[in-house]
Design an enzyme around this catalytic site. Structure first.
Site, short mmCIF file in Angstrom:
data_model
loop_
_atom_site.label_atom_id
_atom_site.label_comp_id
_atom_site.label_asym_id
_atom_site.label_seq_id
_atom_site.Cartn_x
_atom_site.Cartn_y
_atom_site.Cartn_z
N GLU A 3 -20.42 11.48 -3.97
CA GLU A 3 -20.99 12.73 -3.49
C GLU A 3 -19.85 13.61 -2.98
O GLU A 3 -18.98 13.14 -2.24
CB GLU A 3 -21.95 12.36 -2.34
CG GLU A 3 -22.48 13.51 -1.56
CD GLU A 3 -23.24 13.02 -0.31
OE1 GLU A 3 -23.79 13.86 0.38
OE2 GLU A 3 -23.26 11.79 -0.05
N ASP A 8 -10.34 2.23 8.92
CA ASP A 8 -9.49 3.40 8.78
C ASP A 8 -10.22 4.65 9.27
O ASP A 8 -10.22 5.68 8.61
CB ASP A 8 -9.07 3.53 7.31
CG ASP A 8 -7.88 4.47 7.13
OD1 ASP A 8 -7.16 4.71 8.13
OD2 ASP A 8 -7.67 4.96 6.00
N VAL A 66 -7.84 12.32 -5.26
CA VAL A 66 -9.27 12.64 -5.31
C VAL A 66 -9.40 14.01 -5.96
O VAL A 66 -8.68 14.94 -5.60
CB VAL A 66 -9.89 12.65 -3.90
CG1 VAL A 66 -11.37 12.96 -3.99
CG2 VAL A 66 -9.65 11.31 -3.21
N GLY A 125 -1.48 7.58 -0.93
CA GLY A 125 -0.56 6.54 -1.37
C GLY A 125 -0.81 6.03 -2.78
O GLY A 125 0.10 5.96 -3.59
#
Lengths: 191, 979
Positions: free
Chosen positions: B162, B206, B96, B92
């Site tokens: 990471e 979540d 990444v 949304g």
């Protein structure tokens, strides 16, 4: 016009529109229209010999100029083009009229927004007739007329139309079907 | 065709479509008996419908959605010291990316999370900041590590984490065909990570398979604390919209009941979400057998999850994009990757695991495991074949314990149990009924809400441009009001609805009386509804005192009240509204000094107050405030030098200050400011030769300049200024011949030029200007029967033409113009029946006609027209009691009637008693007008001119009383005092 402030304002107005503030459409319209004029003017000044600028591309450029891309989703976008649909209709129909008049020996030296746009010339009179029929439909059933405007002149999908006028896609489909049938029966009469 | 007729055609068309085409003719014949035209219309529509695609389906424009497909913003290639390798995924608000440090020789790969969308949204940035803070505090082998964070030069914030090369836990388990026990072991590691977060006061909120990755070596990593929350952060500190935002961010399949209801989120929420994850890991299915994602939210509130052991028998079909169905999951496929056969899997889950999962998935957070640790511990007990806590809570367990413990008490216990079960069954049934009723009520409520809104917005917008729809619009507003008032009774604890109601009342007010748009002329009703909107907003502000949106809306309400009172002549009331709006906006600007939209609104407030103070004669304060507005515009320009909008605003501020200075009598300072405004605007216009707006602003300044110069007696300079304004307007009108506004602008400047020439006593030139203005307005009115403004403008010019002729001593020519005025006003009032301004104009026309008739000796005609005016102003005043303009109009009507009656009395040579009566009537009229002057004074609406008029009326009254007295005493009539 393409500075950040206006972008912010337009983006805010779109959000207002999505949340149902009706006046937002009226506030938005002149902003969009002015930007369209400016872009069309710029195209003309660049004196492109072959200006096959599509109406949608024109509106799309206005959208990129006016709206902060990072802050909108497809719904905002649909509302923007929902507002622009009125203008697109005006542009396309005026152009059809002007083009038709020109062929009959009208004033060819006039430089205007309409002439910066070139779309399908063979259909121009159908378009003018459609515009007239749509005006009639507007009096009989404003929502149907708006649906046709959004789909045909605005290039919106059923889902986008549904978002803009706030009804279900099923309603849009149903209304579209009878509007289409009615418009055809009207246009057949004219011919 | 009428809209009603069309609806009939449409309905028949739609009904016919539902029938096989063979049956349609008979159906239509039956439905259209005696109405062949109707049948023809529907038939021709059905005929058109047979074509599959027509030109209407081929839009001449490219589909909008297509345009955007290729235009997604390209991914960044570099973020700080990191080189982007590829996108890992996006959601949304952001994306990444897989990246590596450019200067790192080992090129260790990292995951970088970036906010792409909505990055000016404070909530998004806040969330991002919070995620960083949360991650920085979490150090656990099963939680992805935060490595770095920062912002790119253009302000994109990012988090470096990471990089976990792994698969979602459910995929991993299936790919490795893990047994139920192996799955449980793996799941317990997840619980460890979540428990660690809870110990650090972090709730994930979540949890779902895609946020729980398993690496190749089997290590679990918990990701994405993007919407995580710190335990104990107070819900009151959230502003109104936060819950809605949080809801939007939820993944429906993994939402908990309390998240859907907007109840407080606690660690029990994570227990619930872990329960769903485990349910899916063990059964291969979701706890609710939902048909569509939209149905999940409803089901998880109203339905019980299916027993996991039973869920394994489900067969799931999926729709493929091409429209075909495939069987996606069967008991065989599910069990193949778990325990081998459906029967084995079912037996494995039956009992303990059923109980554990149903406890984790309890709707009431208090009935779930009180911590993730306990959830995990119960799984541990199950794996060690120890009795699990979850089962001790079931009825059967209690019953069997009771039975085993005390066989003699079994009858009594049975009774207790019976009552207990009965009670439960009853209340469950009642609850079910209550639920249905509530769902019904909620649906009805939503419908009413929708209807009210569509009445106010869609229906009004559709009706407004049509002539003759005023009664329909009034009805619609009245209906909408009824709905709204009902809704408001139920809205007391629903801030979202209350906000909406306030907007709706505000809108009703606009429809009834906003002077800036087409309205129904019901100023009293408008005021009432504006106040309702204000009241709601003020109440809401008590609960959410800092909510900036509410305060902005309240300022807008106050401003609307100001606008409304101003048109009614209530200057002081208007000033109060404007000043309140100003105060709120000042406060908002103080809190957020950088916001340009807020400052622009504040400047608007200043300009409103300035204009009003100037009108009220308080020019000193007006000038002061106007300078404040100017300074603000200067500041805004300084922050963004060259910004055309800011430059334009500054020019407008100079123009405004000039106008106020001119009113204060300092016309040379006024001229100086006008010149500054012009300098900016001319430059803008040169840079943007296309901008009609800049040209128009220039012409407006010239117009004001012309007025100032007229005041200074510099007629030739004034003429020059008006000429310049005129030139621009002509050019603008010629450039856009279809633009009614441009044409009207041209007419307006010609009218003002006429005013100037008239003041300079150049009557023939003034007459010429007025005539040109009239040409423009007349052609506008002829082109568009619905153009109300053109009719109003015509009225203004006819009045001026009449005044000009009357001043030149040509009453018959003046009468001619005033009769035209009367005609236009009637035409206008007929098209715009509820507009008080139209009726007011008609009243003025009667007054003027009455005056001219009396001057040319038509006494009876004068009386008749004064009575017509009287009737009009009386009705106007009935509608709006405190409207000063109406009071003034009625006062004038009484004066004219008094005058006409006095003239008749003078000429009357009839019986003495009748003549006395006439003088007494005239006196009565004058007295009536004097009371109105008193009322105007009470409403603070008395102008200097009114005061001198009042004196004349008083002496006319004395005169009439003297005449009556003299006649009674048999004396000769005196000369009548002229007004």
């Amino acid at each position: 016009m393409s500075d950040q402030i206006s972008k912010h304002e337009v983006t805010q107005l779109l959000s207002d529109l999505q949340h149902g503030r009706a006046g937002a459409a009226n506030d938005l319209l002149p902003l969009v229209y002015n930007e369209l004029r400016r872009i069309a003017g710029a195209y003309m000044r660049r004196e492109r010999s072959n200006h096959t600028l599509q109406a949608t591309a024109l509106v799309h450029e206005a959208y990129l100029q006016l709206v902060d891309q990072t802050r909108v989703d497809w719904k905002n976008r649909a509302h923007f083009f929902g507002v622009a649909a009125q203008l697109m209709r005006r542009i396309l129909v005026e152009h059809a009229r002007a083009h038709h008049a020109q062929k009959r020996g009208g004033d060819a030296s006039r430089l205007s927004l309409e002439e910066a746009i070139n779309y399908f010339p063979q259909k121009e009179m159908t378009l003018v007739a459609l515009d007239d029929a749509l005006k009639q439909l507007e009096e009989l059933d404003p929502r149907q007329s708006r649906i046709v405007e959004l789909r045909f002149f605005g290039g919106l999908t059923t889902e986008e139309v549904a978002e803009v006028i706030g009804v279900s896609t099923a309603t849009v489909e149903r209304e579209w079907r009878s509007a289409r049938a009615w418009l055809h029966s009207q246009l057949a009469e004219i011919k | 065709m009428t809209p009603e007729r069309y609806q009939k055609v449409k309905t028949l068309f739609e009904k016919a479509l539902e029938l096989p085409s063979l049956h349609r003719p008979a159906f239509l014949a039956q439905m259209c008996i005696g109405d062949e035209e109707l049948r023809g219309q529907v038939e021709s529509m059905l005929q058109s419908d047979t074509e599959e695609t027509t030109f209407l389906d081929k839009s001449p424009v490219d589909p909008v959605s297509k345009l955007f497909e290729q235009r997604e913003p390209p991914p960044p290639t570099r973020l700080g010291p990191y080189e982007v390798i590829r996108e890992l995924g996006h959601g949304g608000m952001g994306a990444v990316y897989l990246a590596a440090r450019a200067d790192d020789q080992y090129r260790k790969q990292v995951a970088i999370k970036v906010v792409l969308r909505d990055r000016e949204n404070a909530n998004v940035l806040e969330r991002f900041r919070r995620e960083r803070q949360i991650l920085a505090n979490l150090d656990h082998p099963n939680i992805a590590l935060l490595l770095d964070g920062g912002a790119t030069p253009d302000g994109l914030p990012y988090l470096v984490m990471e990089y976990v090369e792994g698969r979602p836990i459910d995929e991993y388990c299936d790919a490795h065909s893990l047994t139920v026990s192996q799955r449980l072991e793996l799941f317990m590691t997840v619980c460890d990570a979540v428990q660690h977060a809870h110990q650090n006061l972090v709730i994930h909120r979540d949890l779902k398979p895609s946020n729980i990755l398993v690496k190749k070596d089997g290590a679990v990593k918990l990701l994405d604390f993007g919407i995580a929350k710190l335990v104990g952060s107070h819900p009151q500190t959230q502003s109104l919209d936060k819950t809605a935002t949080a809801l939007r961010l939820l993944t429906p399949e993994f939402a908990s009941p309390e998240q859907v209801k907007g109840d407080p989120v606690t660690t029990a929420t994570d227990v619930y979400q872990l329960g769903i994850v485990l349910y899916q890991l063990l059964t291969g299915h979701h706890p609710f057998a939902y048909k569509s994602r939209a149905a999940i939210l409803q089901m998880l509130l109203s339905d019980e999850p299916q027993r996991p052991s039973l869920a394994t028998t489900r067969v799931v079909e999926e729709d493929l994009p091409d429209g075909t169905h495939v069987v996606a999951r069967t008991p065989q496929t599910i069990s193949a990757t778990r325990e081998g056969t459906p029967r084995k899997l079912r037996q494995r889950l039956d009992g303990d695991l059923d109980a554990i999962l149903l406890m984790a998935l309890a709707k009431d957070p208090a009935k779930r495991y009180s911590s993730v640790e306990q959830f995990s511990a119960d799984i541990q007990r199950h794996l060690r074949d120890l009795p699990v806590h979850a089962r001790t809570h079931t009825l059967g367990y209690i019953a069997s314990k009771t039975f085993r413990r005390n066989k003699t008490g079994v009858v009594a216990a049975g009774l207790v149990l019976f009552t207990l079960i009965g009670g439960i069954a009853m209340s469950a049934r009642e609850a079910h009924i209550a639920r249905i009723e509530r769902a019904k009520a909620e649906r009805r409520f939503a419908e009413v809400r929708h209807v009210a809104n569509s009445f106010l917005f869609d229906v009004q917008d559709a009706l407004a441009p049509l002539a003759g729809t005023t009664p329909a619009r009034q009805l619609v507003v009245r209906k909408a009001m009824e709905y709204l008032d009902n809704l408001s009774k139920e809205a007391s604890d629903d801030p979202g609805l209350e906000k909406e109601l306030a907007t709706a009342y505000q809108r009703v007010g606009d429809l009834q009386g906003n002077p800036n748009v087409a309205n129904l002329g019901d100023t009293v009703g408008a005021l009432k509804n504006y106040r309702k909107a204000m009241q709601i907003r003020e109440d809401l502000l008590k609960t959410f005192p800092r909510d900036p949106g509410l305060r902005r809306d309240l300022a807008a309400s106050e401003e609307a009240v100001g606008d409304l009172l101003l048109t009614g002549g209530n200057l002081e009331g208007a000033l109060r509204g404007y000043q309140k709006s100003q105060a709120i906006r000042e406060e908002l600007v103080k809190e957020n000094p950088g916001s340009r939209p807020l400052r622009s609104l504040l400047v608007k407030s200043y300009q409103n107050v300035v204009g009003l103070l100037a009108t009220m004669g308080d020019t000193r304060r007006a000038v002061e405030l106007s300078r404040g507005a100017l300074k603000m515009c200067e500041d805004m320009l300084r922050e963004e030098p060259g910004n055309p909008e800011a430059r334009r605003n500054l020019a407008v501020a100079y123009n405004r200050l000039g106008f106020v200075l001119d009113h204060s009598g300092d016309s040379s300072a006024a001229m100086e400011n006008y010149r500054k405004a012009l300098a900016i605007l001319e430059k803008l216009s040169n840079e943007h030769p296309d901008s009609a707006q800049a040209r128009r602003e220039i012409s407006l300044v010239y117009e004001d300049m012309g007025a100032a110069q007229t005041g200074r007696g510099e007629i030739s300079q004034a003429t020059e200024s008006y000429r310049k304004a005129l030139e621009i307007r002509k050019e603008l009108a010629a450039a856009d011949p279809r633009n009614a506004q441009a044409a009207r602008d041209l007419g307006q400047v010609q009218m003002r030029m006429g005013d100037m020439l008239e003041r300079a006593n150049r009557r023939p030139a003034a007459l010429e200007s007025y005539r040109r203005a009239m040409d423009v307005f007349q052609s506008l009115a002829a082109k568009d029967p619905a153009n109300i403004l053109a009719r109003r403008d015509m009225a203004l010019v006819f009045e001026r033409l009449g005044n000009l002729q009357a001043g030149a001593g040509n009453p018959s020519a003046a009468l001619d113009h005033y009769r035209h005025l009367e005609q236009v006003a009637k035409d206008w009032a007929a098209r715009d029946a509820s507009n008080p301004l139209a009726t007011h104009t008609l009243g003025v026309a009667y007054l003027k006609v009455s005056d001219m008739l009396s001057r040319s000796g038509d006494r009876a005609g004068a009386l008749l027209n004064s009575e017509a005016a009287l009737k009009i102003f009386r009705s106007l005043l009935d509608r709006d009691q405190n409207n000063v303009e109406n009071q003034r109009g009625l006062a004038w009507a009484w004066i004219r009637k008094g005058e006409a009656t006095a003239t008749l009395a003078e000429a009357d040579r009839g019986p003495l008693q009748a003549r006395i009566q006439r003088w007494q009537d005239a006196g009565q009229c004058y007295r009536q007008s004097l009371t109105l002057f008193d009322r105007m004074a009470k409403n603070k609406g008395l102008r200097p001119a009114d005061s001198s008029l009042k004196q004349s009326v008083q002496s006319a009254l004395q005169q009439a009383e003297r005449e009556a007295k003299k006649l009674r005493e048999g004396g000769a009539p005196l000369e009548r005092a002229d007004l």
